[in-house]
Design an enzyme around this catalytic site. Sequence first.
Site, mmCIF file in Angstrom:
data_model
loop_
_atom_site.group_PDB
_atom_site.id
_atom_site.type_symbol
_atom_site.label_atom_id
_atom_site.label_comp_id
_atom_site.label_asym_id
_atom_site.label_seq_id
_atom_site.Cartn_x
_atom_site.Cartn_y
_atom_site.Cartn_z
ATOM 1 N N GLY A 187 -91.404 56.716 57.261
ATOM 2 C CA GLY A 187 -90.884 58.085 57.212
ATOM 3 C C GLY A 187 -89.501 58.247 57.821
ATOM 4 C CD GLU B 212 -79.405 58.571 49.144
ATOM 5 O OE1 GLU B 212 -79.450 57.715 48.238
ATOM 6 O OE2 GLU B 212 -79.791 59.735 48.987
ATOM 7 N N GLY B 213 -81.787 54.782 52.039
ATOM 8 C CA GLY B 213 -82.433 53.477 51.853
ATOM 9 C C GLY B 213 -83.839 53.651 51.299
ATOM 10 C CG HIS B 214 -86.883 55.412 53.798
ATOM 11 N ND1 HIS B 214 -86.190 55.967 54.843
ATOM 12 C CD2 HIS B 214 -87.713 54.507 54.340
ATOM 13 C CE1 HIS B 214 -86.589 55.416 55.974
ATOM 14 N NE2 HIS B 214 -87.515 54.526 55.708
ATOM 15 C CD GLN C 246 -94.738 48.414 61.665
ATOM 16 O OE1 GLN C 246 -95.594 48.448 60.788
ATOM 17 N NE2 GLN C 246 -93.439 48.444 61.381
ATOM 18 N N GLY D 77 -87.112 46.818 51.369
ATOM 19 C CA GLY D 77 -85.657 46.766 51.501
ATOM 20 C C GLY D 77 -85.183 45.441 52.075
ATOM 21 C CE LYS E 1 -81.541 48.110 59.006
ATOM 22 N NZ LYS E 1 -82.785 48.715 59.374
ATOM 23 C CG MET F 27 -78.052 54.392 55.320
ATOM 24 S SD MET F 27 -78.509 55.620 54.091
ATOM 25 C CE MET F 27 -76.886 56.125 53.583
ATOM 26 N NE ARG G 25 -86.852 51.426 65.932
ATOM 27 C CZ ARG G 25 -87.737 50.699 65.227
ATOM 28 N NH1 ARG G 25 -87.346 50.034 64.166
ATOM 29 N NH2 ARG G 25 -89.007 50.653 65.601
HETATM 30 P P1 AMP Z 1 -89.203 51.850 57.438
HETATM 31 O O1 AMP Z 1 -89.572 53.266 57.198
HETATM 32 O O2 AMP Z 1 -88.028 51.673 58.361
HETATM 33 O O3 AMP Z 1 -90.382 50.975 57.805
HETATM 34 O O4 AMP Z 1 -88.673 51.288 56.054
HETATM 35 C C1 AMP Z 1 -89.446 51.394 54.891
HETATM 36 C C2 AMP Z 1 -88.831 50.544 53.815
HETATM 37 O O5 AMP Z 1 -87.500 50.970 53.575
HETATM 38 C C3 AMP Z 1 -88.752 49.051 54.207
HETATM 39 O O6 AMP Z 1 -89.050 48.252 53.074
HETATM 40 C C4 AMP Z 1 -87.319 48.895 54.609
HETATM 41 O O7 AMP Z 1 -86.816 47.582 54.444
HETATM 42 C C5 AMP Z 1 -86.637 49.858 53.655
HETATM 43 N N1 AMP Z 1 -85.335 50.228 54.185
HETATM 44 C C6 AMP Z 1 -85.049 50.728 55.414
HETATM 45 N N2 AMP Z 1 -83.722 50.902 55.570
HETATM 46 C C7 AMP Z 1 -83.143 50.497 54.410
HETATM 47 C C8 AMP Z 1 -81.802 50.421 53.940
HETATM 48 N N3 AMP Z 1 -80.783 50.799 54.685
HETATM 49 N N4 AMP Z 1 -81.601 49.947 52.699
HETATM 50 C C9 AMP Z 1 -82.634 49.547 51.911
HETATM 51 N N5 AMP Z 1 -83.925 49.607 52.297
HETATM 52 C C10 AMP Z 1 -84.175 50.066 53.524
#
Ligand code: AMP
Length: 281
Positions: free
Chosen positions: A31, A35-37, A61, A147, A149, A184, A187
């Site tokens: 959550g 833009e990455g999500h 985790q 991602g 990332k 992005m 955090r």
């Molecule tokens: P998170 O909510 O941080 O656990 O991320 C959920 C998904 O979004 C994971 O697969 C991450 O790798 C992906 N993600 C987070 N930040 C980015 C980003 N800047 N660009 C592409 N994917 C991302």
Amino acid sequence: MKVINTIKELRQGLKKERQAGRTIGLVPTMGYFHEGHLELMRRAREECDVVVVSLYVNPTQFAPSEDFESYPRDFERDKKFAENVGADYLFCPSNAEIYLPNHLTYVEVEKITKRLCGASRPHHFQGVTTIVAKLFNIVMPDKAYFGQKDAQQVVVIKKMVDDLNFDLEIVVVPTVREEDDLAMSSRNTYLSDAERVEALVLSESLQHAKRLIDSGERIAQKIKDEMQELIESKPQVNLEYISICDNRTLEELSRVQGETLIALAAKVGKARLIDNIVIKM
Ligand code: AMP
């Protein structure tokens, strides 16, 4: 978009979709969407008939010293974003729904989870693989989107999928960056203005590494030394590691060769940030 809190209800909905012959794409997230999500969701929207976004801040985790409690959360904002990109299901279970009081089973990928981020976060990837395996079993997606990332997470999840015969495709989406190249991350909201400026050295150091390689440098230690020097010029950036490793085995390389992952982690104020690039020789 249906907002669903229970495994039973999600399974009932998805069973009907599957029976109607529709393909299912899963986007696992914690959550606080950026833009990455959204890029992951758009890609799933393009490629699958049904898009399931999971929104769950997974406690297993996080180490006790980490930011589970303070992790940014904004359900109403996330719901709007997911709806706008055309997700069909937003799955937001409670902790009690995901982990029974007598939960005893964890998925452990060995070796590659101890390197890079695993050195300072020894239980992190066990939490990740356990929740992702559970989501795969609950959703039974045709494709799941992750991602680049989180480069190590991608390698670990692909290994789990191969080793445990999960019947799905892992789709990796390139890192989405701010205009000034900062990767992005949810955090990034922890950063003060001054810290955010200094944090730019992380992507700069990766670009510097790429330039060195483009101009012929192959010796990993020389590249790491120059990256480290750049990063250490920023007093608010505390480097945790720089790794130059094989992008499949995550074994450290002495020379850049084949598909090489250059990854780093650093603490900037309260935020632990990661970034990486992949070089294909
Ligand atoms: P998170 O909510 O941080 O656990 O991320 C959920 C998904 O979004 C994971 O697969 C991450 O790798 C992906 N993600 C987070 N930040 C980015 C980003 N800047 N660009 C592409 N994917 C991302």
